[in-house]
Design a protein around this motif. Structure first.
Motif: not given
Length: 71
Positions: A16-25, A41-53
Motif C-alpha cells: 500500500s502506498l500513501e504517496t506517488v512513488c518512483t520505481l527506485k523509491e 512492471i506488468n511484464n514490461q522490462f524497465i531499464p535501470k536508467p529509467m528507475f528514477s523516472s
C-alpha cells in the motif's frame, strides 16, 4: 482528508502506498534495490536508467529478477 492510497504488487505481495512513488523509491524503501537485478512492471522490462523516472500506478505488478548461479 482523502489522501492518496493505492495498492501495487512487489513480487506478488500487496504493498500500500500513501504517496506517488518512483520505481527506485519503492525498491530502496523496501530494501529490494540491487545493481545485479532486472525489474519488470506488468511484464514490461524497465531499464535501470529509467528507475528514477518511472512512476508506479495503482495495481502495477513489479517483478524483481535476480540472477542465480548454479549448474
Amino acid at each position: 482528508m482523502g489522501g492518496l492510497s493505492m495498492v501495487i504488487y512487489l513480487n506478488d505481495q500487496p504493498l500500500s502506498l500513501e504517496t506517488v512513488c518512483t520505481l527506485k523509491e519503492i525498491l530502496v524503501e523496501n530494501n529490494a534495490f540491487s545493481e545485479h537485478m532486472a525489474v519488470a512492471i506488468n511484464n514490461q522490462f524497465i531499464p535501470k536508467p529509467m528507475f528514477s523516472s518511472t512512476v508506479v500506478q495503482e495495481g502495477d505488478r513489479i517483478d524483481l529478477i535476480v540472477p542465480m548461479q548454479g549448474g
